[in-house]
Write an enzyme that holds these catalytic residues in place. Structure first.
Site, PDB file in Angstrom:
ATOM      1  N   ARG A 141     -10.851  -3.333   7.571  1.00 55.56           N
ATOM      2  CA  ARG A 141     -10.951  -2.995   8.988  1.00 55.56           C
ATOM      3  C   ARG A 141     -12.305  -2.479   9.460  1.00 55.56           C
ATOM      4  NH1 ARG A 141      -6.088  -2.178   7.077  1.00 55.56           N
ATOM      5  NH2 ARG A 141      -4.347  -3.235   8.097  1.00 55.56           N
ATOM      6  N   GLN A 206      -4.141   1.412  -3.206  1.00 53.67           N
ATOM      7  CA  GLN A 206      -3.765   0.179  -2.510  1.00 53.67           C
ATOM      8  C   GLN A 206      -4.693  -0.950  -2.916  1.00 53.67           C
ATOM      9  OE1 GLN A 206      -2.959   1.170   1.916  1.00 53.67           O
ATOM     10  NE2 GLN A 206      -4.176   2.858   1.123  1.00 53.67           N
ATOM     11  N   ASP A 209      -8.338  -4.470  -6.872  1.00 48.68           N
ATOM     12  CA  ASP A 209      -9.531  -4.853  -7.622  1.00 48.68           C
ATOM     13  C   ASP A 209      -9.559  -4.324  -9.065  1.00 48.68           C
ATOM     14  OD1 ASP A 209     -10.247  -2.087  -7.302  1.00 48.68           O
ATOM     15  OD2 ASP A 209     -11.189  -2.561  -5.386  1.00 48.68           O
ATOM     16  N   HIS A 224      -0.319  -2.187  -4.611  1.00 43.08           N
ATOM     17  CA  HIS A 224      -0.363  -3.542  -4.043  1.00 43.08           C
ATOM     18  C   HIS A 224      -0.669  -4.580  -5.118  1.00 43.08           C
ATOM     19  CE1 HIS A 224      -1.113  -1.878   0.294  1.00 43.08           C
ATOM     20  NE2 HIS A 224       0.137  -1.761  -0.101  1.00 43.08           N
ATOM     21  N   CYS A 232       3.383 -16.926 -11.404  1.00 45.05           N
ATOM     22  CA  CYS A 232       3.933 -18.065 -10.666  1.00 45.05           C
ATOM     23  C   CYS A 232       4.708 -17.547  -9.452  1.00 45.05           C
ATOM     24  CB  CYS A 232       4.859 -18.864 -11.579  1.00 45.05           C
ATOM     25  SG  CYS A 232       5.819 -20.110 -10.709  1.00 45.05           S
ATOM     26  N   CYS A 235       8.714 -18.710 -10.260  1.00 46.34           N
ATOM     27  CA  CYS A 235       9.522 -18.126 -11.347  1.00 46.34           C
ATOM     28  C   CYS A 235       8.982 -16.770 -11.815  1.00 46.34           C
ATOM     29  CB  CYS A 235       9.641 -19.087 -12.520  1.00 46.34           C
ATOM     30  SG  CYS A 235       8.133 -19.229 -13.502  1.00 46.34           S
ATOM     31  N   CYS A 253       7.628 -23.986 -14.644  1.00 44.55           N
ATOM     32  CA  CYS A 253       8.470 -24.578 -13.594  1.00 44.55           C
ATOM     33  C   CYS A 253       7.686 -25.441 -12.609  1.00 44.55           C
ATOM     34  CB  CYS A 253       9.210 -23.473 -12.845  1.00 44.55           C
ATOM     35  SG  CYS A 253       8.176 -22.599 -11.646  1.00 44.55           S
ATOM     36  N   ASN A 313     -12.871  10.302   4.282  1.00 45.49           N
ATOM     37  CA  ASN A 313     -13.133   8.979   4.854  1.00 45.49           C
ATOM     38  C   ASN A 313     -14.501   8.976   5.519  1.00 45.49           C
ATOM     39  OD1 ASN A 313     -12.823   6.547   6.762  1.00 45.49           O
ATOM     40  ND2 ASN A 313     -10.845   6.554   5.713  1.00 45.49           N
TER      41      ASN A 313
HETATM   42  P1  NAD Z   1      -8.754  -0.547   5.448  1.00 42.82           P
HETATM   43  O1  NAD Z   1      -9.812  -1.602   5.472  1.00 42.82           O
HETATM   44  O2  NAD Z   1      -7.682  -0.623   6.458  1.00 42.82           O
HETATM   45  O3  NAD Z   1      -9.441   0.883   5.622  1.00 42.82           O
HETATM   46  C1  NAD Z   1     -10.569   1.226   4.895  1.00 42.82           C
HETATM   47  C2  NAD Z   1     -10.892   2.660   5.249  1.00 42.82           C
HETATM   48  O4  NAD Z   1     -11.922   3.108   4.409  1.00 42.82           O
HETATM   49  C3  NAD Z   1     -11.384   2.832   6.681  1.00 42.82           C
HETATM   50  O5  NAD Z   1     -10.699   3.937   7.230  1.00 42.82           O
HETATM   51  C4  NAD Z   1     -12.878   3.130   6.529  1.00 42.82           C
HETATM   52  O6  NAD Z   1     -13.334   4.044   7.495  1.00 42.82           O
HETATM   53  C5  NAD Z   1     -12.934   3.756   5.166  1.00 42.82           C
HETATM   54  N1  NAD Z   1     -14.171   3.530   4.421  1.00 42.82           N
HETATM   55  C6  NAD Z   1     -14.939   2.426   4.331  1.00 42.82           C
HETATM   56  N2  NAD Z   1     -15.959   2.609   3.467  1.00 42.82           N
HETATM   57  C7  NAD Z   1     -15.827   3.888   2.997  1.00 42.82           C
HETATM   58  C8  NAD Z   1     -16.555   4.671   2.073  1.00 42.82           C
HETATM   59  N3  NAD Z   1     -17.615   4.187   1.427  1.00 42.82           N
HETATM   60  N4  NAD Z   1     -16.131   5.935   1.833  1.00 42.82           N
HETATM   61  C9  NAD Z   1     -15.071   6.456   2.472  1.00 42.82           C
HETATM   62  N5  NAD Z   1     -14.340   5.754   3.364  1.00 42.82           N
HETATM   63  C10 NAD Z   1     -14.711   4.485   3.623  1.00 42.82           C
HETATM   64  O7  NAD Z   1      -8.179  -0.505   3.977  1.00 42.82           O
HETATM   65  P2  NAD Z   1      -6.801   0.104   3.413  1.00 42.82           P
HETATM   66  O8  NAD Z   1      -6.396   1.276   4.206  1.00 42.82           O
HETATM   67  O9  NAD Z   1      -6.961   0.219   1.956  1.00 42.82           O
HETATM   68  O10 NAD Z   1      -5.725  -1.012   3.699  1.00 42.82           O
HETATM   69  C11 NAD Z   1      -6.079  -2.343   3.571  1.00 42.82           C
HETATM   70  C12 NAD Z   1      -5.235  -3.241   2.687  1.00 42.82           C
HETATM   71  O11 NAD Z   1      -6.160  -4.192   2.190  1.00 42.82           O
HETATM   72  C13 NAD Z   1      -4.619  -2.658   1.480  1.00 42.82           C
HETATM   73  O12 NAD Z   1      -3.339  -3.155   1.437  1.00 42.82           O
HETATM   74  C14 NAD Z   1      -5.409  -3.199   0.286  1.00 42.82           C
HETATM   75  O13 NAD Z   1      -4.506  -3.672  -0.692  1.00 42.82           O
HETATM   76  C15 NAD Z   1      -6.150  -4.364   0.822  1.00 42.82           C
HETATM   77  N6  NAD Z   1      -7.596  -4.466   0.431  1.00 42.82           N
HETATM   78  C16 NAD Z   1      -7.978  -4.153  -0.847  1.00 42.82           C
HETATM   79  C17 NAD Z   1      -9.316  -4.238  -1.203  1.00 42.82           C
HETATM   80  C18 NAD Z   1      -9.718  -3.908  -2.633  1.00 42.82           C
HETATM   81  O14 NAD Z   1      -8.891  -3.984  -3.529  1.00 42.82           O
HETATM   82  N7  NAD Z   1     -10.962  -3.500  -2.874  1.00 42.82           N
HETATM   83  C19 NAD Z   1     -10.279  -4.616  -0.269  1.00 42.82           C
HETATM   84  C20 NAD Z   1      -9.857  -4.936   1.039  1.00 42.82           C
HETATM   85  C21 NAD Z   1      -8.497  -4.834   1.357  1.00 42.82           C
HETATM   86 ZN    ZN Z   2       6.909 -20.873 -12.567  1.00 46.71          ZN
END
Ligand code: NAD
Ligand code: ZN
Length: 348
Positions: A141, A206, A209, A224, A232, A235, A253, A313
């Protein structure tokens, strides 16, 4: 006994008078301490002597925190500072002033965070995509996030596996390949170190990675799922990442392969969810790092604890009141500063 010269180590006051903490015998390496109370009316004084600062402060409880400091000598900033860190959730003005006197160069929100970590008995850290942006993985976001390029709700859904498989595999192949050249940053390593040192209990994330695991965290709930666990879609059989990258079908499968991440609309992995929920319910401290808390049901977790809650954050203006402490800053820098504080203050 020969006459000692007493020097002022700290002074604080209230409407009733001034209290001075004094020390003597620094040169002789035989330091004694005393407290002198000077009352406004009648200017009578009370003296109390002690062999150590602990002894001198013990009978005071938390009372001294309610008085405004007038002076704190560098010699006892560490002593006073580490006492202040025992009360990270106090917010009254005198307490804040003490913090500023003792931690002039620090962000006092991070001092409180470090104090909370040092003094809690069960801490759970909940992370989101913002934990990984400093490892060069875009979040969803933010301005540089995925959302600007593509709407994840059109691809990170089971329907995309069924009806739009080639776009689905392109999107996730790109993300899986990006992971190969991605490493955890200092913040991930600090959380792993805190777990080993029993400063934190577990990490719920969440992120898909795997960077917490890569950094050495062991108690990790991947709420997540994970990109590097391919299975798969039909299955559920697990298989190699390469099979997915090569767009091979399931050997069992012939179904379509997909990464083991939770797509929008799917249930969360039960073991990870129940483990994280149990830890958070039992925790006396939950630290939420780098998540917008917009994704259900993970965004419900911070309110499931009876413990204290801290929100870290890069942007905090949208969070009002539901957390006990807001720390604005980037995940890596905040964790590095908290870690440095815990070490200089000898908390571990
Ligand atoms: P989000 O993108 O909705 O929110 C990210 C938040 O992190 C924001 O509030 C932003 O202000 C803050 N942010 C960005 N850089 C920062 C930093 N360096 N230090 C501190 N804060 C920082 O992400 P979310 O809330 O995790 O939800 C998004 C969904 O997307 C999740 O379900 C996740 O599984 C998935 N996702 C995962 C990855 C990953 O695994 N790296 C990357 C993108 C999205
Ligand atoms: Zn399968």
């Amino acid at each position: 006994m020969k006459n000692n010269t007493w020097e002022t180590l700290a002074a604080y006051g209230s409407e009733a008078g001034t209290i001075e903490i004094q020390g003597s015998g620094y040169k002789e390496k035989n330091v004694k301490y005393r407290r002198i109370i000077t009352y406004m009316e009648g200017s009578s004084t009370e003296k109390e002597t002690a062999e150590s600062l602990e002894e001198l402060f013990k009978p005071l409880g938390e009372d001294w925190l309610l008085h405004f400091p007038l002076y704190v000598d560098p010699k006892i900033k560490k002593f006073i500072g580490s006492r202040l860190m025992q009360y990270p959730f106090k917010t009254h003005a005198a307490y804040e002033t003490w913090l500023q006197y003792c931690f002039e160069k620090e962000d006092t929100h991070i001092v409180k965070l470090a104090g909370a970590v040092a003094h809690s008995s069960k801490t759970v850290v909940l992370t989101g995509a913002g934990m990984s942006t400093e490892s060069n993985l875009p979040d969803f976001r933010s301005k540089e996030g995925w959302w600007q390029k593509i709407d994840p709700t059109s691809i990170a859904v089971p329907e995309a596996v069924e009806n739009n498989y080639s776009v689905f595999t392109d999107f996730y192949s790109e993300r899986i390949k990006a992971l190969e050249s991605t490493a955890p940053h200092a913040g991930h390593y600090i959380l792993a170190e805190w777990e080993k040192s029993n400063l934190i209990h577990s990490v719920a994330t969440q992120n898909v990675d795997g960077l917490h695991r890569k950094a050495g965290s062991r108690a990790v709930y991947e709420l997540h799922g994970a990109l590097d666990q391919v299975k798969c879609h039909t299955c559920g059989m697990e298989t190699d990442i390469d099979d997915f990258l090569q767009k091979k079908p399931c050997v069992s499968c012939s179904g379509r392969l997909r990464p083991g991440v939770v797509l929008f609309g799917e249930l969360l992995p039960e073991e990870a969810w129940t483990g994280a929920l149990r830890d958070i319910e039992e925790a006396d401290l939950v630290i939420v790092i780098g998540t917008s808390l917009e994704v259900y049901p993970v965004n419900q977790l911070p309110r499931m604890t009876e413990g204290k809650t801290i929100y870290v954050n890069a942007e905090t203006e949208n969070e009002h009141g539901s957390f006990d402490l807001l720390v604005e800053g980037k995940a890596k820098a905040v964790l590095e500063k908290a870690e440095a504080l815990l070490r200089t203050m000898s908390f571990y």
